[in-house]
Design a protein around this motif. Structure first.
Motif, PDB file in Angstrom:
ATOM      1  N   VAL A  67       0.849  -1.188   0.000  1.00 15.35           N
ATOM      2  CA  VAL A  67       0.000   0.000   0.000  1.00 15.35           C
ATOM      3  C   VAL A  67       0.883   1.235   0.000  1.00 15.35           C
ATOM      4  O   VAL A  67       1.806   1.361   0.813  1.00 15.35           O
ATOM      5  CB  VAL A  67      -0.918  -0.003   1.239  1.00 15.35           C
ATOM      6  CG1 VAL A  67      -1.748   1.260   1.278  1.00 15.35           C
ATOM      7  CG2 VAL A  67      -1.801  -1.233   1.241  1.00 15.35           C
ATOM      8  N   ASP A  68       0.646   2.132  -0.926  1.00 16.28           N
ATOM      9  CA  ASP A  68       1.413   3.369  -1.013  1.00 16.28           C
ATOM     10  C   ASP A  68       0.885   4.334   0.039  1.00 16.28           C
ATOM     11  O   ASP A  68      -0.079   5.070  -0.205  1.00 16.28           O
ATOM     12  CB  ASP A  68       1.292   3.955  -2.419  1.00 16.28           C
ATOM     13  CG  ASP A  68       2.198   5.180  -2.625  1.00 16.28           C
ATOM     14  OD1 ASP A  68       2.670   5.747  -1.614  1.00 16.28           O
ATOM     15  OD2 ASP A  68       2.410   5.564  -3.780  1.00 16.28           O
ATOM     16  N   LEU A  69       1.509   4.302   1.215  1.00 12.13           N
ATOM     17  CA  LEU A  69       1.010   5.119   2.310  1.00 12.13           C
ATOM     18  C   LEU A  69       1.162   6.610   2.018  1.00 12.13           C
ATOM     19  O   LEU A  69       0.351   7.419   2.462  1.00 12.13           O
ATOM     20  CB  LEU A  69       1.724   4.740   3.611  1.00 12.13           C
ATOM     21  CG  LEU A  69       1.483   3.305   4.099  1.00 12.13           C
ATOM     22  CD1 LEU A  69       2.283   3.042   5.357  1.00 12.13           C
ATOM     23  CD2 LEU A  69       0.008   3.053   4.343  1.00 12.13           C
ATOM     24  N   GLY A  70       2.193   6.961   1.254  1.00 14.24           N
ATOM     25  CA  GLY A  70       2.354   8.356   0.884  1.00 14.24           C
ATOM     26  C   GLY A  70       1.210   8.831   0.007  1.00 14.24           C
ATOM     27  O   GLY A  70       0.652   9.912   0.216  1.00 14.24           O
ATOM     28  N   ALA A  71       0.833   8.002  -0.972  1.00 10.06           N
ATOM     29  CA  ALA A  71      -0.296   8.361  -1.838  1.00 10.06           C
ATOM     30  C   ALA A  71      -1.592   8.408  -1.048  1.00 10.06           C
ATOM     31  O   ALA A  71      -2.444   9.277  -1.287  1.00 10.06           O
ATOM     32  CB  ALA A  71      -0.407   7.355  -2.989  1.00 10.06           C
ATOM     33  N   LEU A  72      -1.761   7.489  -0.095  1.00 13.07           N
ATOM     34  CA  LEU A  72      -2.956   7.489   0.733  1.00 13.07           C
ATOM     35  C   LEU A  72      -3.027   8.758   1.571  1.00 13.07           C
ATOM     36  O   LEU A  72      -4.079   9.397   1.675  1.00 13.07           O
ATOM     37  CB  LEU A  72      -2.978   6.252   1.624  1.00 13.07           C
ATOM     38  CG  LEU A  72      -4.169   6.103   2.571  1.00 13.07           C
ATOM     39  CD1 LEU A  72      -5.476   6.069   1.787  1.00 13.07           C
ATOM     40  CD2 LEU A  72      -4.027   4.849   3.424  1.00 13.07           C
ATOM     41  N   ASP A  73      -1.893   9.127   2.165  1.00 14.46           N
ATOM     42  CA  ASP A  73      -1.867  10.368   2.954  1.00 14.46           C
ATOM     43  C   ASP A  73      -2.211  11.580   2.090  1.00 14.46           C
ATOM     44  O   ASP A  73      -2.968  12.463   2.507  1.00 14.46           O
ATOM     45  CB  ASP A  73      -0.482  10.564   3.594  1.00 14.46           C
ATOM     46  CG  ASP A  73      -0.254   9.643   4.779  1.00 14.46           C
ATOM     47  OD1 ASP A  73      -1.235   9.090   5.298  1.00 14.46           O
ATOM     48  OD2 ASP A  73       0.923   9.480   5.173  1.00 14.46           O
ATOM     49  N   PRO A  84      -7.665   2.812  -4.677  1.00 14.61           N
ATOM     50  CA  PRO A  84      -7.678   1.378  -4.961  1.00 14.61           C
ATOM     51  C   PRO A  84      -6.768   0.647  -3.980  1.00 14.61           C
ATOM     52  O   PRO A  84      -5.785   1.209  -3.474  1.00 14.61           O
ATOM     53  CB  PRO A  84      -7.135   1.300  -6.389  1.00 14.61           C
ATOM     54  CG  PRO A  84      -6.281   2.525  -6.528  1.00 14.61           C
ATOM     55  CD  PRO A  84      -6.945   3.588  -5.698  1.00 14.61           C
ATOM     56  N   LEU A  85      -7.102  -0.606  -3.712  1.00 14.69           N
ATOM     57  CA  LEU A  85      -6.303  -1.396  -2.781  1.00 14.69           C
ATOM     58  C   LEU A  85      -5.714  -2.607  -3.483  1.00 14.69           C
ATOM     59  O   LEU A  85      -6.197  -3.029  -4.533  1.00 14.69           O
ATOM     60  CB  LEU A  85      -7.162  -1.838  -1.596  1.00 14.69           C
ATOM     61  CG  LEU A  85      -7.477  -0.708  -0.622  1.00 14.69           C
ATOM     62  CD1 LEU A  85      -8.554  -1.127   0.358  1.00 14.69           C
ATOM     63  CD2 LEU A  85      -6.216  -0.291   0.124  1.00 14.69           C
ATOM     64  N   PRO A  86      -4.647  -3.169  -2.936  1.00 11.00           N
ATOM     65  CA  PRO A  86      -3.991  -4.302  -3.585  1.00 11.00           C
ATOM     66  C   PRO A  86      -4.882  -5.536  -3.659  1.00 11.00           C
ATOM     67  O   PRO A  86      -5.933  -5.624  -3.018  1.00 11.00           O
ATOM     68  CB  PRO A  86      -2.781  -4.575  -2.683  1.00 11.00           C
ATOM     69  CG  PRO A  86      -2.580  -3.339  -1.906  1.00 11.00           C
ATOM     70  CD  PRO A  86      -3.938  -2.736  -1.736  1.00 11.00           C
ATOM     71  N   ALA A  87      -4.404  -6.503  -4.419  1.00 13.28           N
ATOM     72  CA  ALA A  87      -5.137  -7.750  -4.606  1.00 13.28           C
ATOM     73  C   ALA A  87      -5.053  -8.628  -3.357  1.00 13.28           C
ATOM     74  O   ALA A  87      -4.282  -8.376  -2.425  1.00 13.28           O
ATOM     75  CB  ALA A  87      -4.574  -8.496  -5.805  1.00 13.28           C
ATOM     76  N   GLU A  88      -5.846  -9.691  -3.364  1.00 15.91           N
ATOM     77  CA  GLU A  88      -5.847 -10.678  -2.291  1.00 15.91           C
ATOM     78  C   GLU A  88      -4.446 -11.270  -2.094  1.00 15.91           C
ATOM     79  O   GLU A  88      -3.717 -11.518  -3.054  1.00 15.91           O
ATOM     80  CB  GLU A  88      -6.837 -11.778  -2.660  1.00 15.91           C
ATOM     81  CG  GLU A  88      -6.957 -12.904  -1.656  1.00 15.91           C
ATOM     82  CD  GLU A  88      -7.968 -13.951  -2.098  1.00 15.91           C
ATOM     83  OE1 GLU A  88      -7.841 -15.102  -1.655  1.00 15.91           O
ATOM     84  OE2 GLU A  88      -8.875 -13.609  -2.886  1.00 15.91           O
ATOM     85  N   VAL A  89      -4.071 -11.496  -0.841  1.00 21.02           N
ATOM     86  CA  VAL A  89      -2.792 -12.132  -0.511  1.00 21.02           C
ATOM     87  C   VAL A  89      -3.037 -13.628  -0.326  1.00 21.02           C
ATOM     88  O   VAL A  89      -3.844 -14.019   0.522  1.00 21.02           O
ATOM     89  CB  VAL A  89      -2.187 -11.534   0.781  1.00 21.02           C
ATOM     90  CG1 VAL A  89      -0.887 -12.244   1.133  1.00 21.02           C
ATOM     91  CG2 VAL A  89      -1.954 -10.039   0.621  1.00 21.02           C
ATOM     92  N   PRO A  90      -2.359 -14.483  -1.083  1.00 19.98           N
ATOM     93  CA  PRO A  90      -2.592 -15.919  -0.947  1.00 19.98           C
ATOM     94  C   PRO A  90      -2.216 -16.439   0.438  1.00 19.98           C
ATOM     95  O   PRO A  90      -1.290 -15.929   1.094  1.00 19.98           O
ATOM     96  CB  PRO A  90      -1.677 -16.530  -2.017  1.00 19.98           C
ATOM     97  CG  PRO A  90      -1.417 -15.420  -2.985  1.00 19.98           C
ATOM     98  CD  PRO A  90      -1.427 -14.158  -2.167  1.00 19.98           C
ATOM     99  N   TYR A  91      -2.936 -17.455   0.864  1.00 19.48           N
ATOM    100  CA  TYR A  91      -2.704 -18.083   2.170  1.00 19.48           C
ATOM    101  C   TYR A  91      -1.246 -18.467   2.364  1.00 19.48           C
ATOM    102  O   TYR A  91      -0.661 -18.221   3.429  1.00 19.48           O
ATOM    103  CB  TYR A  91      -3.613 -19.316   2.276  1.00 19.48           C
ATOM    104  CG  TYR A  91      -3.296 -20.259   3.410  1.00 19.48           C
ATOM    105  CD1 TYR A  91      -3.548 -19.903   4.731  1.00 19.48           C
ATOM    106  CD2 TYR A  91      -2.758 -21.521   3.157  1.00 19.48           C
ATOM    107  CE1 TYR A  91      -3.266 -20.772   5.773  1.00 19.48           C
ATOM    108  CE2 TYR A  91      -2.477 -22.401   4.195  1.00 19.48           C
ATOM    109  CZ  TYR A  91      -2.723 -22.024   5.492  1.00 19.48           C
ATOM    110  OH  TYR A  91      -2.450 -22.897   6.521  1.00 19.48           O
ATOM    111  N   GLU A  92      -0.620 -19.045   1.346  1.00 22.30           N
ATOM    112  CA  GLU A  92       0.752 -19.534   1.476  1.00 22.30           C
ATOM    113  C   GLU A  92       1.734 -18.403   1.735  1.00 22.30           C
ATOM    114  O   GLU A  92       2.765 -18.620   2.387  1.00 22.30           O
ATOM    115  CB  GLU A  92       1.159 -20.292   0.204  1.00 22.30           C
ATOM    116  CG  GLU A  92       0.392 -21.574  -0.052  1.00 22.30           C
ATOM    117  CD  GLU A  92      -1.003 -21.336  -0.647  1.00 22.30           C
ATOM    118  OE1 GLU A  92      -1.297 -20.176  -1.037  1.00 22.30           O
ATOM    119  OE2 GLU A  92      -1.784 -22.289  -0.711  1.00 22.30           O
TER     120      GLU A  92
END
Length: 357
Positions: A67-73, A84-92
């Motif tokens: 997540v681009d915290l600078g862009a979010l800020d 927009p937020l990143p995609a799902e993180v796989p369980y593994e």
């Protein structure tokens, strides 16, 4: 000097700090620094008696970048916005990260300064002994597979609270993006695996956290779950129309279930204008508390700071400032009984209802 009223808190991200600096964990936890918003010395100074310690998995670059915290800020300081937020993180990929974070919490327990609590009796015992009473919480169920075997492993380790999502999607549900102004009605509800997860959490008496869920997911849990509805760190949408805040309809459902909302101190979810900049004074905090109490009643509102995960108000920059917050509630006209309910008593009561005690 008067001893501070104990505060039991709905959410913090301290374990993420240890994940990023494991070689410094004795300094960051036991000795304390001016960094971040939590450490043991400042908790003791502020009367922080315990709370929910979150396992949260950052997004690996392989599945969409961090997540681009600078862009979010920047976005939060120039509303309206919809990030927009990143995609799902796989369980593994999620599992080893989550294991590293719970390893830090187990280390904190081994220092004798903290207890991982599995019951309200455990919480009361830790508070009486002067240890931090920690609930192991998972913010986003990426480290649980859809067969739910890992849920039972985590329960055996001490997991007693689970949010099916952070704001990105999981195999179980869809979260809300960071957006202002925005309704929380932003997408689909629970998946089939998510509905199974809710039923299994009910069987295991694991509390389900509704913070970060979108509106359809919230409604699905309300329809399936036999436990009180709880949002550990959310505010009132009627005051600040952020996607992350709860509508009056949702608050009514929480009230009817004898559930709970923990007030989030993150400035972007408190300020009516949605700005992510720190503010002085207590007006936004008091406006949200007034609205939450009006909708939920005095027995169903608490604190859910989001310490070490968000920008705080100027007068509450870290955990040592909690006595100032409680003094502001008193100055506003809240009696001591209500202050104590908000500070810790309501949390212990709802946990007793969820855990069947």
């Amino acid at each position: 000097m008067t001893k501070p009223v104990p505060v039991f808190d709905g959410h913090n991200d301290f374990l993420l700090r240890l994940l990023h600096a494991p070689e410094r964990r004795e300094e960051l936890w036991l000795k304390g620094t001016e960094e971040g918003q939590l450490d043991l010395p400042r908790m003791k100074a502020g009367g922080f008696a315990g709370g929910f310690f979150a396992i949260w998995v950052p997004t690996p670059e392989a599945v969409g970048g961090t997540v681009d915290l600078g862009a979010l800020d920047r976005a939060m300081n120039n509303p309206p916005f919809a990030m927009p937020l990143p995609a799902e993180v796989p369980y593994e990929q999620a599992l080893p990260v989550a294991m590293a974070e719970v390893g830090h919490l187990l280390w904190m327990e081994r220092t004798g300064t903290l207890s991982i609590c599995r019951s309200v009796a455990d919480i009361r015992a830790a508070m009486a002994a002067g240890r931090i009473a920690a609930i192991l919480h998972m913010e986003g169920a990426e480290a649980i597979g859809t067969d739910l075997d890992a849920l039972h492993v985590w329960h055996a380790v001490g997991l007693r609270s689970l949010g099916p999502v952070w704001s990105r999607p999981t195999a179980f549900a869809h979260g809300v993006p960071f957006a202002f102004p925005s309704s929380p009605d932003t997408g689909d509800g629970l998946t089939g695996a998510g509905k199974d997860l809710v039923r299994e959490c009910n069987r295991l008496k694991i509390m389900l956290d509704l913070s970060h869920l979108n509106e359809k997911g919230f409604d699905d849990i309300a329809a399936i779950s036999d436990a009180p509805l709880v949002a550990t760190h959310s505010n009132a949408h009627a005051v600040t129309p952020s996607s992350r805040n709860l509508t009056d309809r949702q608050l009514a459902m929480i009230r009817e279930s004898r559930g709970m909302v923990g007030l989030n101190y993150a400035v972007g979810f408190l300020r009516p204008d949605g700005l992510g900049a720190a503010f002085e004074g207590w007006d936004p905090v008091l406006r949200h508390l007034d609205h939450l109490i009006g909708q939920l009643g005095e027995d169903h509102v608490g604190l859910g700071s989001d310490f070490d995960g968000a920008t705080m108000p100027a007068d509450l920059r870290d955990v040592a400032g909690l006595p100032r917050l409680l003094d502001a509630l008193r100055a506003y006209g809240f009696g001591e009984e209500l202050v104590e309910k908000i500070a810790h008593r309501n949390w212990l009561a709802v946990l007793g209802r969820v855990w069947g005690e």
